[in-house]
Design a protein around this motif. Structure first.
Motif, PDB file in Angstrom:
ATOM      1  N   MET A 153      52.201  60.160  54.094  1.00 20.26           N
ATOM      2  CA  MET A 153      51.026  59.164  53.318  1.00 20.26           C
ATOM      3  C   MET A 153      52.136  58.294  52.266  1.00 20.26           C
ATOM      4  O   MET A 153      52.988  58.152  52.145  1.00 20.26           O
ATOM      5  CB  MET A 153      50.750  59.972  52.310  1.00 20.26           C
ATOM      6  N   PRO A 154      51.793  56.985  53.140  1.00 13.22           N
ATOM      7  CA  PRO A 154      52.886  56.165  52.801  1.00 13.22           C
ATOM      8  C   PRO A 154      52.354  55.971  51.026  1.00 13.22           C
ATOM      9  O   PRO A 154      50.965  56.417  50.757  1.00 13.22           O
ATOM     10  CB  PRO A 154      52.151  55.108  53.089  1.00 13.22           C
ATOM     11  N   LYS A 155      52.890  54.855  50.360  1.00 11.24           N
ATOM     12  CA  LYS A 155      52.739  54.447  48.506  1.00 11.24           C
ATOM     13  C   LYS A 155      51.636  53.561  48.863  1.00 11.24           C
ATOM     14  O   LYS A 155      51.698  53.041  49.520  1.00 11.24           O
ATOM     15  CB  LYS A 155      54.221  53.541  48.193  1.00 11.24           C
ATOM     16  N   VAL A 156      51.097  53.644  48.387  1.00 10.90           N
ATOM     17  CA  VAL A 156      50.079  52.940  47.536  1.00 10.90           C
ATOM     18  C   VAL A 156      49.917  51.677  46.683  1.00 10.90           C
ATOM     19  O   VAL A 156      50.817  52.069  46.122  1.00 10.90           O
ATOM     20  CB  VAL A 156      48.476  53.317  47.700  1.00 10.90           C
ATOM     21  N   VAL A 157      50.332  50.638  46.994  1.00 13.13           N
ATOM     22  CA  VAL A 157      50.371  49.385  46.530  1.00 13.13           C
ATOM     23  C   VAL A 157      49.597  48.397  46.329  1.00 13.13           C
ATOM     24  O   VAL A 157      48.883  48.010  46.407  1.00 13.13           O
ATOM     25  CB  VAL A 157      52.127  48.290  46.988  1.00 13.13           C
ATOM     26  N   ARG A 158      48.966  48.201  44.770  1.00 10.44           N
ATOM     27  CA  ARG A 158      47.970  47.378  44.344  1.00 10.44           C
ATOM     28  C   ARG A 158      48.673  45.905  44.443  1.00 10.44           C
ATOM     29  O   ARG A 158      49.856  45.319  43.363  1.00 10.44           O
ATOM     30  CB  ARG A 158      47.698  47.948  42.935  1.00 10.44           C
ATOM     31  N   ILE A 159      47.471  44.924  44.717  1.00  6.06           N
ATOM     32  CA  ILE A 159      47.951  43.611  44.080  1.00  6.06           C
ATOM     33  C   ILE A 159      46.964  42.963  43.775  1.00  6.06           C
ATOM     34  O   ILE A 159      45.490  42.732  44.475  1.00  6.06           O
ATOM     35  CB  ILE A 159      48.160  43.062  46.098  1.00  6.06           C
ATOM     36  N   ASN A 160      47.397  42.281  42.441  1.00  3.12           N
ATOM     37  CA  ASN A 160      46.034  41.848  41.924  1.00  3.12           C
ATOM     38  C   ASN A 160      46.416  40.643  42.289  1.00  3.12           C
ATOM     39  O   ASN A 160      47.171  39.927  41.924  1.00  3.12           O
ATOM     40  CB  ASN A 160      46.570  42.155  40.351  1.00  3.12           C
ATOM     41  N   LEU A 161      44.683  39.945  42.750  1.00  2.00           N
ATOM     42  CA  LEU A 161      44.697  38.454  42.836  1.00  2.00           C
ATOM     43  C   LEU A 161      43.758  38.043  41.799  1.00  2.00           C
ATOM     44  O   LEU A 161      43.034  38.569  41.182  1.00  2.00           O
ATOM     45  CB  LEU A 161      43.675  38.667  44.178  1.00  2.00           C
ATOM     46  N   ARG A 162      44.388  37.119  41.186  1.00  2.00           N
ATOM     47  CA  ARG A 162      43.884  36.925  39.965  1.00  2.00           C
ATOM     48  C   ARG A 162      43.884  34.959  39.736  1.00  2.00           C
ATOM     49  O   ARG A 162      44.601  34.682  41.074  1.00  2.00           O
ATOM     50  CB  ARG A 162      44.951  36.669  38.418  1.00  2.00           C
ATOM     51  N   GLY A 163      43.166  33.979  39.446  1.00  2.00           N
ATOM     52  CA  GLY A 163      42.490  32.927  39.412  1.00  2.00           C
ATOM     53  C   GLY A 163      42.093  32.525  40.757  1.00  2.00           C
ATOM     54  O   GLY A 163      41.353  34.140  41.471  1.00  2.00           O
ATOM     55  N   ARG A 164      41.517  31.644  41.442  1.00  2.11           N
ATOM     56  CA  ARG A 164      40.927  30.702  42.563  1.00  2.11           C
ATOM     57  C   ARG A 164      41.732  30.053  42.959  1.00  2.11           C
ATOM     58  O   ARG A 164      42.674  28.664  42.925  1.00  2.11           O
ATOM     59  CB  ARG A 164      39.563  29.910  42.482  1.00  2.11           C
ATOM     60  N   LEU A 165      42.018  30.099  44.904  1.00  3.92           N
ATOM     61  CA  LEU A 165      42.344  29.151  45.353  1.00  3.92           C
ATOM     62  C   LEU A 165      42.476  27.380  45.043  1.00  3.92           C
ATOM     63  O   LEU A 165      41.143  27.240  44.796  1.00  3.92           O
ATOM     64  CB  LEU A 165      42.367  29.207  46.571  1.00  3.92           C
ATOM     65  N   GLN A 166      43.029  26.766  45.112  1.00  6.86           N
ATOM     66  CA  GLN A 166      43.213  25.254  45.085  1.00  6.86           C
ATOM     67  C   GLN A 166      42.702  24.774  46.302  1.00  6.86           C
ATOM     68  O   GLN A 166      42.353  24.254  47.220  1.00  6.86           O
ATOM     69  CB  GLN A 166      44.150  24.989  44.760  1.00  6.86           C
ATOM     70  N   ARG A 167      40.432  25.056  46.747  1.00  9.93           N
ATOM     71  CA  ARG A 167      39.800  24.479  48.159  1.00  9.93           C
ATOM     72  C   ARG A 167      39.713  22.797  47.998  1.00  9.93           C
ATOM     73  O   ARG A 167      39.702  22.802  46.966  1.00  9.93           O
ATOM     74  CB  ARG A 167      38.814  25.221  47.655  1.00  9.93           C
ATOM     75  N   PRO A 168      39.491  22.363  48.918  1.00  7.51           N
ATOM     76  CA  PRO A 168      40.340  22.906  50.132  1.00  7.51           C
ATOM     77  C   PRO A 168      41.270  23.061  50.810  1.00  7.51           C
ATOM     78  O   PRO A 168      41.922  24.228  52.342  1.00  7.51           O
ATOM     79  CB  PRO A 168      38.869  22.543  50.936  1.00  7.51           C
ATOM     80  N   ASP A 251      38.823  52.494  38.037  1.00  6.15           N
ATOM     81  CA  ASP A 251      39.608  51.684  36.895  1.00  6.15           C
ATOM     82  C   ASP A 251      40.792  52.313  36.008  1.00  6.15           C
ATOM     83  O   ASP A 251      41.541  51.490  36.185  1.00  6.15           O
ATOM     84  CB  ASP A 251      38.378  51.696  35.615  1.00  6.15           C
ATOM     85  N   ASP A 252      40.692  53.993  36.552  1.00 12.25           N
ATOM     86  CA  ASP A 252      41.800  54.891  36.083  1.00 12.25           C
ATOM     87  C   ASP A 252      42.359  54.235  36.982  1.00 12.25           C
ATOM     88  O   ASP A 252      43.508  55.339  36.976  1.00 12.25           O
ATOM     89  CB  ASP A 252      41.851  55.631  35.084  1.00 12.25           C
ATOM     90  N   ALA A 253      42.564  54.171  38.113  1.00 15.11           N
ATOM     91  CA  ALA A 253      43.517  54.558  39.757  1.00 15.11           C
ATOM     92  C   ALA A 253      44.654  53.996  39.744  1.00 15.11           C
ATOM     93  O   ALA A 253      44.837  52.731  38.565  1.00 15.11           O
ATOM     94  CB  ALA A 253      43.056  53.912  41.485  1.00 15.11           C
ATOM     95  N   GLU A 254      45.704  54.527  39.861  1.00 20.22           N
ATOM     96  CA  GLU A 254      47.337  55.106  39.609  1.00 20.22           C
ATOM     97  C   GLU A 254      47.780  54.169  41.011  1.00 20.22           C
ATOM     98  O   GLU A 254      47.143  54.783  42.517  1.00 20.22           O
ATOM     99  CB  GLU A 254      47.998  55.753  39.404  1.00 20.22           C
ATOM    100  N   TYR A 255      48.343  53.376  41.552  1.00 18.97           N
ATOM    101  CA  TYR A 255      49.522  53.258  42.320  1.00 18.97           C
ATOM    102  C   TYR A 255      50.882  52.898  42.072  1.00 18.97           C
ATOM    103  O   TYR A 255      51.249  53.594  41.497  1.00 18.97           O
ATOM    104  CB  TYR A 255      49.303  51.391  42.154  1.00 18.97           C
ATOM    105  N   ALA A 256      52.132  53.155  43.207  1.00 20.58           N
ATOM    106  CA  ALA A 256      52.913  53.358  42.888  1.00 20.58           C
ATOM    107  C   ALA A 256      53.917  51.906  42.592  1.00 20.58           C
ATOM    108  O   ALA A 256      54.836  51.730  42.056  1.00 20.58           O
ATOM    109  CB  ALA A 256      53.585  53.979  44.737  1.00 20.58           C
ATOM    110  N   GLU A 257      52.780  51.214  42.644  1.00 22.04           N
ATOM    111  CA  GLU A 257      53.793  49.546  42.256  1.00 22.04           C
ATOM    112  C   GLU A 257      52.830  48.866  42.294  1.00 22.04           C
ATOM    113  O   GLU A 257      51.531  49.212  42.894  1.00 22.04           O
ATOM    114  CB  GLU A 257      54.434  49.266  43.358  1.00 22.04           C
ATOM    115  N   ILE A 258      52.419  47.468  41.321  1.00 24.22           N
ATOM    116  CA  ILE A 258      51.739  46.764  40.963  1.00 24.22           C
ATOM    117  C   ILE A 258      51.574  45.595  41.210  1.00 24.22           C
ATOM    118  O   ILE A 258      53.615  45.115  40.619  1.00 24.22           O
ATOM    119  CB  ILE A 258      50.692  46.961  39.903  1.00 24.22           C
ATOM    120  N   ILE A 259      51.892  44.578  42.136  1.00 29.58           N
ATOM    121  CA  ILE A 259      52.856  43.310  42.116  1.00 29.58           C
ATOM    122  C   ILE A 259      50.975  42.377  41.970  1.00 29.58           C
ATOM    123  O   ILE A 259      50.064  42.008  42.332  1.00 29.58           O
ATOM    124  CB  ILE A 259      52.581  43.146  43.651  1.00 29.58           C
TER     125      ILE A 259
END
Length: 644
Positions: A153-168, A251-259
Motif C-alpha cells: 500500500m503506497p502513501k497517499v499524497v493530496r495535491i490541493n489545486l487552487r485558483g485557475r490557469l491563465q488560459r489560453p 471532508d475529513d480524509a487524512e493523507y500522508a502529505e499535503i502539497i
C-alpha cells in the motif's frame, strides 16, 4: 475518520490484506490492457499459464507502438495479438485506432474501477477517477488469469489545486511540469497522488489525464482525480453516461502529505534535456533555435489540444528550418479534426501529419537530426530516446510547441501576439468503433498465429544457494529502462524474440555488454551495480527479461524504481540494496562478488554478506521483499510460481 478516494476504491476491491501504508494488499482488478510493444510477451505469458479465457471483466489488446512495417516482424506481431485476443476473450484495437491510453480513456475507462496496463503511462486513466497502474506484462498476464493484484500500500499524497490557469497560454502540461520541478523524478516513488481542491473544477477530463499521465515521470504508483460533473460531461459526450459514478474524498480524509499548488501562479514551462524534471520557465531559456517540433503522444493528443494547435497554425507557416510532426491520439480525434477541416489547417501551415500512434515518442520514426533541438509535447526526453543520441529534446505544452514551430525558436507563447482560439472538449464526440474488435463468445477453435520471429518465453531456474558472479556494469543514478533496453525502430520489432532483443541490452551505454554477459553466464552469470532510482521510466519488462536471459543474477543499487523492481522479481533477478552507500564507491566493473547463503538470508532477516573476491573484503546488502516476492525469487520468477 473520513476516507480519501484511494482508500474508497481500494476497500471496494480488497481481496486480502489491510489498507494500511506499507502493508501488502490484494486487489480485484476490473480491467487489463496491453500495447503491442509489451503485449506480445504478455499474451505469450498468458498462453504459457494455460488458462482458456481471461478472468477479468474487460481486457483489451492495443496496437500503437510498433507501427512501422518495414519487414514482416511487426505485421506478424499484430496478427498474433489479434488472434490471441480472439482466442482468449479480449477486445482488439487495430493499428490506426490510436494510442492505448487515449483510446482507453475515450471508450473503456470507468470511474471507481481498477485497471492495470502494460505501459508506465497507464495512470492516464486517473483523469477519469479510476485507479490505473502500470505493470509488467507477466503481472498483467497473471491477473488476467484470475490472480489478485498484490501491492504494498503506497502513501497517499493530496495535491490541493487552487485558483485557475491563465488560459489560453497556460495548460495542464504546465501544471505537471511545475510539479516535476518541485518534486523531481523521484518525488512520487512509493506514493499515489490524489488531486483535490477548488482548482480541480478548472480542469476537464483530458486535461486531468495529461497530469496523471506524467505522474509516471514523478515515479508515482499512480495519480487520481475525483469523479465529478466534469467526468459526467465527458462520459456523456462519449455516449457512456451510464458509466458515471461520483467519487470524492470525505471532508475529513487524512493523507500522508499535503502539497499546495496555485494554478493561477503557473507560467508556461519547459523541461530541458535530458530529464523531465529539468524544468524552467520558457522565458528563462528563450531565443534558442529550434529544428524540430513534435505534437501529440498519449500526453497531449486530445481533441481539445489538437483543435487549439490547429487554431494557432491557421494562416501561419512553419519556420523554414523547422520540421513539424503531429500525431493525433486516436482515430476518434483524427476523424473529428478531418471532418472539421482542422487537419487541412495543419497541413497548410506546413505540418507533417502522422498516424494515430506513439510514433516519435518511442523513437519509432521522427528522429531529429544530429545535434538538433527538438521541442515535444511528449512525456520523456531521456538521452537517446528520440533515436538520435546527440539530439537535445525539450518538453512543453502543445500550445508552446505550435508557437515555437512558427517562430523557429524557444519562446514563451504569451510573447508572440499570435491569435489563438481557446477550445474545450465537445458536447458530443464522433463515435465510430469499427477498429475495435469485440471478444467472441466461442473461442476454443480459434488458432493463434505466430510468425517466425515470435519465440517462447524464457524461464529462469530456481534460486541457487550462492550467487558467484561478475560485476558486468557499474552505473550512476536515474538509469532508465531506455538505457537498459533501448526502443526505436531498430530494436522494437524484436520484442517477441528475447534471444534476438537481448543483443541490444545496454547498447547505448556499453556495446560489449551482451557479449560479455553471455560469456559470464557460463561461469555463474552477472551482477549489475546501480545508483539511485535504478530502472526509472517505461514499464517494459524486456529490461528485466533480456538481462535475465543473459544470465543476470542480481542488481545491487541504492534504490529502485517501482515497476522495474517488480519486473526483476517477476523474472527471478534479485534486487538488493546497499546497506551503506559508501560500499557503492568501492566496487568496479569486473570485480567478482560472492553472495553466500542467499536462500537462508531471503527466508530470514534479508541481510546478505557479499565477499568482493577481487579486492578481498566483505560488505552487507539487504532486500525488502514481502512474503510473496520471496516466493517468486526462490522459484525463479512469477511464471514458474504461477505454474506450480
Amino acid at each position: 475518520m473520513g476516507k480519501n478516494i484511494v482508500q474508497k476504491i481500494f476497500e471496494a476491491h480488497k481481496i486480502s490484506g489491510e489498507i494500511k501504508e506499507g502493508s501488502l494488499v490484494g486487489l480485484k482488478v476490473d480491467q487489463v490492457y496491453t500495447q503491442d510493444a509489451t503485449g506480445t510477451m504478455a499474451w505469450l505469458e498468458f498462453e504459457a499459464i494455460g488458462i482458456d479465457r481471461v478472468k477479468v471483466p474487460l481486457a483489451v489488446s492495443y496496437v500503437d507502438h510498433n507501427m512501422l512495417q518495414s519487414n514482416f516482424m511487426n505485421a506478424d506481431d499484430h496478427l498474433f495479438l489479434q488472434t490471441a485476443a480472439q482466442r482468449f476473450g479480449a477486445y482488439f484495437s487495430k493499428p490506426g485506432n490510436g494510442i492505448c491510453h487515449q483510446v482507453h480513456l475515450e471508450r473503456f475507462a470507468l470511474p471507481g474501477k481498477i485497471a492495470l496496463g502494460t505501459d508506465s503511462h497507464t495512470p492516464t486513466g486517473g483523469g477519469m477517477g479510476m485507479i490505473a497502474i502500470g505493470v509488467g506484462g507477466l503481472e498483467a498476464a497473471t491477473v488476467m488469469a484470475g490472480a489478485a493484484f498484490e501491492i504494498n500500500m503506497p502513501k497517499v499524497v493530496r495535491i490541493n489545486l487552487r485558483g485557475r490557469l491563465q488560459r489560453p497560454w497556460v495548460t495542464a502540461m504546465d501544471v505537471i511540469l511545475t510539479l516535476l520541478k518541485m518534486l523531481t523524478v523521484k518525488g512520487g516513488v512509493g506514493k499515489i497522488f490524489e488531486y483535490g481542491g477548488d482548482g480541480v473544477k478548472d480542469l476537464n477530463v483530458t486535461e486531468r489525464a495529461t497530469i496523471t499521465n506524467m505522474g509516471a515521470e514523478l515515479g508515482a504508483t499512480t495519480s487520481i482525480f475525483p469523479s465529478d460533473e466534469k467526468t459526467l460531461a465527458y462520459l456523456k459526450a462519449q455516449g457512456r453516461e451510464k458509466d458515471w459514478v461520483e467519487i470524492k474524498a470525505d471532508d475529513d480524509a487524512e493523507y500522508a502529505e499535503i502539497i499546495e499548488l496555485n494554478l493561477s501562479a503557473i507560467e508556461p514551462m519547459i523541461a530541458q534535456p535530458h530529464s523531465p524534471d529539468n524544468v524552467v520557465t520558457i522565458r528563462e531559456i528563450s531565443g534558442k533555435k529550434v529544428n524540430q517540433v513534435c505534437i501529440g503522444s498519449c500526453t497531449n493528443s486530445s481533441y481539445q489540444a489538437m483543435k487549439t494547435v490547429a487554431s494557432i497554425l491557421r494562416g501561419n507557416t512553419v519556420a523554414e528550418w523547422v520540421n513539424l510532426l503531429i500525431n493525433p491520439g486516436s482515430k476518434q480525434v483524427y476523424e473529428m479534426l478531418s471532418r472539421e477541416g482542422l487537419i487541412a489547417d495543419m497541413i497548410s501551415a506546413g505540418a507533417r501529419i502522422l498516424e494515430a500512434s506513439c510514433g516519435p515518442c518511442i523513437g519509432m520514426g521522427g528522429a531529429p537530426g544530429s545535434g538538433h533541438v527538438s521541442i515535444r509535447s511528449y512525456n520523456r526526453n531521456f538521452h537517446g530516446r528520440s533515436g538520435t543520441k546527440d539530439a537535445y529534446v525539450y518538453l512543453a505544452s502543445p500550445i508552446a510547441c505550435a508557437v515555437m514551430a512558427i517562430k523557429g525558436e524557444i519562446i514563451d507563447p504569451r510573447d508572440v501576439g499570435i491569435r489563438i482560439d481557446e477550445t474545450r472538449e465537445p458536447d458530443k464526440f464522433l463515435i465510430n468503433d469499427n477498429l475495435i474488435i469485440p471478444p467472441k463468445p466461442n473461442t476454443k477453435d480459434i488458432k493463434i498465429i505466430k510468425g517466425p520471429n515470435i519465440k517462447e518465453v524464457p524461464v529462469k531456474e530456481p534460486l541457487k544457494k550462492n550467487i558467484d558472479a561478475e560485476v558486468l556494469l557499474k552505473l550512476g543514478n536515474n538509469i532508465t529502462t531506455d538505457d537498459i533496453m533501448p526502443a526505436g525502430s531498430k530494436v522494437l520489432p524484436f520484442r517477441s524474440n528475447i534471444p534476438a532483443i537481448s543483443e541490444f541490452v545496454f547498447e547505448n551505454i556499453d556495446r560489449t555488454f551482451s557479449k560479455r554477459a553471455m560469456e559470464a553466464k557460463e561461469s555463474g552469470g552477472g551482477i549489475i551495480i546501480g545508483g539511485e532510482n535504478y530502472g526509472q521510466g517505461s514499464s517494459r519488462e524486456h529490461a528485466a527479461i533480456a538481462p535475465m536471459y543473459l544470465g543476470l543474477q542480481a542488481v545491487i543499487a541504492k534504490s529502485f524504481a517501482r515497476i522495474h523492481r517488480a519486473n526483476l522479481i517477476n523474472f527471478g533477478v534479485l534486487p538488493l540494496l546497499f546497506k551503506s552507500e559508501s560500499d557503492y564507491d568501492k566496487i568496479e566493473q569486473g570485480h567478482r562478488l560472492l553472495i553466500r547463503d542467499v536462500i537462508i538470508s531471503i527466508k530470514g532477516e534479508q541481510n546478505f554478506k557479499v565477499d568482493n573476491i577481487t579486492k578481498g573484503y566483505t560488505f552487507e546488502v539487504i532486500s525488502n521483499l514481502n512474503d510473496r516476492e520471496k516466493e517468486l525469487i526462490l522459484k525463479g520468477g512469477l511464471l514458474p510460481y504461477v505454474r506450480r
